[in-house]
Design a protein around this motif. Structure first.
Motif, PDB file in Angstrom:
ATOM      1  N   UNK A  94     -11.880  -2.822  -5.489  1.00 55.09           N
ATOM      2  CA  UNK A  94     -10.994  -1.696  -5.260  1.00 55.09           C
ATOM      3  C   UNK A  94     -10.930  -1.378  -3.776  1.00 55.09           C
ATOM      4  N   UNK A  95      -9.716  -1.246  -3.262  1.00 54.57           N
ATOM      5  CA  UNK A  95      -9.466  -0.968  -1.864  1.00 54.57           C
ATOM      6  C   UNK A  95      -8.749   0.360  -1.712  1.00 54.57           C
ATOM      7  N   UNK A  96      -9.134   1.137  -0.717  1.00 54.17           N
ATOM      8  CA  UNK A  96      -8.302   2.258  -0.326  1.00 54.17           C
ATOM      9  C   UNK A  96      -7.499   1.863   0.894  1.00 54.17           C
ATOM     10  N   UNK A  97      -6.357   2.511   1.068  1.00 52.93           N
ATOM     11  CA  UNK A  97      -5.449   2.172   2.145  1.00 52.93           C
ATOM     12  C   UNK A  97      -4.696   3.414   2.591  1.00 52.93           C
ATOM     13  N   UNK A 102       3.488   7.923   1.161  1.00 53.13           N
ATOM     14  CA  UNK A 102       2.954   7.409  -0.093  1.00 53.13           C
ATOM     15  C   UNK A 102       3.951   6.462  -0.752  1.00 53.13           C
ATOM     16  N   UNK A 103       3.449   5.319  -1.205  1.00 54.27           N
ATOM     17  CA  UNK A 103       4.294   4.333  -1.863  1.00 54.27           C
ATOM     18  C   UNK A 103       3.414   3.350  -2.613  1.00 54.27           C
ATOM     19  N   UNK A 104       4.032   2.531  -3.455  1.00 56.94           N
ATOM     20  CA  UNK A 104       3.274   1.628  -4.313  1.00 56.94           C
ATOM     21  C   UNK A 104       3.200   0.212  -3.774  1.00 56.94           C
ATOM     22  N   UNK A 105       3.815  -0.050  -2.635  1.00 51.29           N
ATOM     23  CA  UNK A 105       3.842  -1.391  -2.077  1.00 51.29           C
ATOM     24  C   UNK A 105       2.711  -1.570  -1.070  1.00 51.29           C
ATOM     25  N   UNK A 106       1.829  -2.554  -1.287  1.00 48.61           N
ATOM     26  CA  UNK A 106       0.755  -2.765  -0.315  1.00 48.61           C
ATOM     27  C   UNK A 106       1.258  -3.106   1.076  1.00 48.61           C
ATOM     28  N   UNK A 107       2.449  -3.692   1.177  1.00 49.88           N
ATOM     29  CA  UNK A 107       3.001  -4.052   2.474  1.00 49.88           C
ATOM     30  C   UNK A 107       3.306  -2.832   3.326  1.00 49.88           C
ATOM     31  N   UNK A 112      -6.631  -0.558   5.850  1.00 49.14           N
ATOM     32  CA  UNK A 112      -7.330  -0.893   4.619  1.00 49.14           C
ATOM     33  C   UNK A 112      -8.833  -0.797   4.804  1.00 49.14           C
ATOM     34  N   UNK A 113      -9.505  -0.361   3.762  1.00 49.38           N
ATOM     35  CA  UNK A 113     -10.949  -0.423   3.737  1.00 49.38           C
ATOM     36  C   UNK A 113     -11.422  -1.812   3.356  1.00 49.38           C
ATOM     37  N   UNK A 114     -12.734  -1.983   3.321  1.00 46.02           N
ATOM     38  CA  UNK A 114     -13.320  -3.296   3.054  1.00 46.02           C
ATOM     39  C   UNK A 114     -13.390  -3.625   1.572  1.00 46.02           C
ATOM     40  N   UNK A 115     -13.226  -2.643   0.728  1.00 42.14           N
ATOM     41  CA  UNK A 115     -13.274  -2.842  -0.704  1.00 42.14           C
ATOM     42  C   UNK A 115     -14.641  -2.567  -1.290  1.00 42.14           C
ATOM     43  N   UNK A 116     -14.654  -2.173  -2.552  1.00 41.52           N
ATOM     44  CA  UNK A 116     -15.889  -1.962  -3.287  1.00 41.52           C
ATOM     45  C   UNK A 116     -15.720  -2.541  -4.689  1.00 41.52           C
TER      46      UNK A 116
END
Length: 122
Positions: A94-97, A102-107, A112-116
């Motif tokens: 799971x990544x926070x960004x 606010x939007x649903x597109x990762x682009x 970005x965080x490193x993930x957990x």
């Protein structure tokens, strides 16, 4: 600039709950909306939830709607993802960004965080 660090991942049984946190730092973090994404091995990164930094609006993927809740604590500069009724299919990194809007597109996300890792056992 915004720096993001996720924490709170781990192993949980199906049906259980877990709370992820994303700690934000940097002078401009308050200008950003926040999103949660996840990625399982061999699969594309997928949208989970987002929230404006004002907390005015939230949005959830259909796969998690009704089970997950995104929230924030302004005093701690932290965004949370409360995950209830977890299923094995929720297993992913799971990544926070952070995004300007606010939007649903990762682009559309700038930082970005490193993930957990979240692992849900059956």
């Amino acid at each position: 600039q915004v720096q993001l660090v996720e924490s709170g991942g781990g192993l949980v049984q199906a049906g259980g709950s877990l709370r992820l946190s994303c700690a934000a730092s940097g002078r401009t973090f308050s200008n950003y909306a926040m999103g949660w994404f996840r990625q399982a091995p061999g699969k594309e990164r997928e949208f989970v939830a987002d929230i404006s930094w004002t907390g005015r609006s939230t949005y959830y993927a259909d796969s998690v709607k009704g089970r997950f809740t995104i929230a924030r604590d302004n005093a701690k500069n932290t965004v949370y993802l409360q995950m209830n009724s977890l299923k094995p299919e929720d297993t992913a990194v799971y990544f926070c960004a952070a995004a300007l809007v606010a939007n649903i597109s990762p682009a559309m996300y700038d930082y970005w965080g490193q993930g957990t890792q979240v692992t849900v056992s059956s």
